[in-house]
Design an enzyme around this catalytic site. Structure first.
Site, mmCIF file in Angstrom:
data_model
loop_
_atom_site.group_PDB
_atom_site.id
_atom_site.type_symbol
_atom_site.label_atom_id
_atom_site.label_comp_id
_atom_site.label_asym_id
_atom_site.label_seq_id
_atom_site.Cartn_x
_atom_site.Cartn_y
_atom_site.Cartn_z
ATOM 1 N N ASP A 40 11.360 8.320 -62.292
ATOM 2 C CA ASP A 40 11.993 9.344 -61.444
ATOM 3 C C ASP A 40 12.662 10.375 -62.347
ATOM 4 O O ASP A 40 13.843 10.688 -62.216
ATOM 5 C CB ASP A 40 13.018 8.675 -60.517
ATOM 6 C CG ASP A 40 13.541 9.610 -59.431
ATOM 7 O OD1 ASP A 40 12.987 10.710 -59.266
ATOM 8 O OD2 ASP A 40 14.510 9.234 -58.746
ATOM 9 N N TRP A 90 30.339 4.234 -69.543
ATOM 10 C CA TRP A 90 30.580 5.663 -69.342
ATOM 11 C C TRP A 90 29.975 6.440 -70.502
ATOM 12 O O TRP A 90 30.194 6.100 -71.661
ATOM 13 C CB TRP A 90 32.066 5.952 -69.248
ATOM 14 C CG TRP A 90 32.386 7.409 -69.072
ATOM 15 C CD1 TRP A 90 32.712 8.303 -70.045
ATOM 16 C CD2 TRP A 90 32.377 8.129 -67.838
ATOM 17 N NE1 TRP A 90 32.918 9.544 -69.503
ATOM 18 C CE2 TRP A 90 32.715 9.470 -68.149
ATOM 19 C CE3 TRP A 90 32.115 7.785 -66.511
ATOM 20 C CZ2 TRP A 90 32.820 10.459 -67.172
ATOM 21 C CZ3 TRP A 90 32.214 8.763 -65.533
ATOM 22 C CH2 TRP A 90 32.561 10.083 -65.865
#
Length: 287
Positions: free
Chosen positions: A196, A94
């Site tokens: 990307d 996280w």
């Protein structure tokens, strides 16, 4: 989506961790995403259907680990990737987010330049992956123009024609463009790419440092990453100034970027329909 079977599977992946809470997050168009809170820390979890996107998360795991191994820009630590029935799961560290300050954008430009300085002769990668929801063929080629035409543009063009999103006359215009590409892209080694790099695929951590997520990794022309930063709004000017200082751009970089962006625009055409057609046609008409 977070079934009892999935919860049990996630507990196995996390081993000794005690899961306290699952918090659904806003995600992309193909994944369910969650923050998993344990007794010790938080994790990020993505889930989708293996039958729809076979091998997607294993490919993403490999891409994240390849980027992380170069130690030039922060990448979320991969905790686990696995599959239960028709669900595939990716568990990541996280990342707590911070403010995108001037220092952040300057660091981002410098660190992306460092990533692009990691180069090799061949274009491509030894494994395939995905660009968004579409498979991406990374079979290696010896030069950028051949790789870009054969592994990037042509598969998307075929898909678009098959689904009546492009006409044969449009394909003819692309074929005229192909003839001009060697002059647009002088010989340059293949750089390690995120693949990307639009505004939704990076984070800023609490130390105001960039973090790359959701890659479509391969070795390609560095203009691919730089072009994509401009596609949906652009990055802060300090990012471009910093990149230019650490890895100067060629004089015709804007032309390179415009042509490189044909690939993600074709991907979006095939995924989301004809709202992207005008931008594609505007580019190919100029060639």
């Amino acid at each position: 989506m977070m079934t009892a079977a999935l919860q049990s599977f996630l507990k196995q992946l996390l081993k000794e961790e005690t899961i306290v809470q699952y918090t659904a997050l806003g995600g992309g168009s193909i994944n369910y995403t969650y923050r998993i809170t344990t007794s010790k820390e938080n994790f990020f979890c993505k889930i989708n259907k293996y039958s729809s996107f076979p091998g997607m998360f294993e490919a993403e795991r490999a891409g994240l680990e390849l980027l992380a191994s170069k130690q030039v820009i922060r990448i979320p630590r991969v905790i686990a990737a696995g599959r239960i029935n028709d669900n595939q799961v990716l568990l990541l560290e996280w990342i707590e987010q911070g403010l995108r300050t001037d220092a952040f954008w300057t660091s981002f430009g410098e660190q992306l330049a460092a990533l692009h300085h990691i180069q090799q002769k061949q274009f491509g990668l030894n494994t395939d992956n995905y660009m968004g929801a579409l498979p991406q063929n990374n079979q290696p080629a010896e030069n950028w123009v051949d790789f870009f035409i054969q592994k990037r543009l042509q598969p998307q063009l075929k898909l678009a024609v098959d689904h009546h999103l492009l006409e044969p006359t449009h394909v003819s215009r692309f074929e005229k463009l192909y003839q001009q590409l060697p002059a647009v892209f002088p010989v340059e080694p293949a750089s390690l790419l995120h693949g990307d790099l639009w505004s939704g695929n990076f984070l800023c951590d609490v130390q105001e440092k960039p973090v790359l997520i959701d890659p479509a990794v391969y070795y390609g022309h560095r203009s691919v990453d730089m072009a994509m930063t401009t596609l949906f709004g652009g990055f802060d000017g300090l990012f471009y100034d910093s990149y230019q200082y650490h890895f100067p751009l060629p004089a015709n970089y804007r032309e390179q970027w415009e042509i490189c962006n044909l690939y993600p625009l074709l991907v979006h055409l095939n995924l989301f329909g004809k709202s992207y057609l005008a931008d594609i046609l505007d580019t190919i008409r100029r060639y």
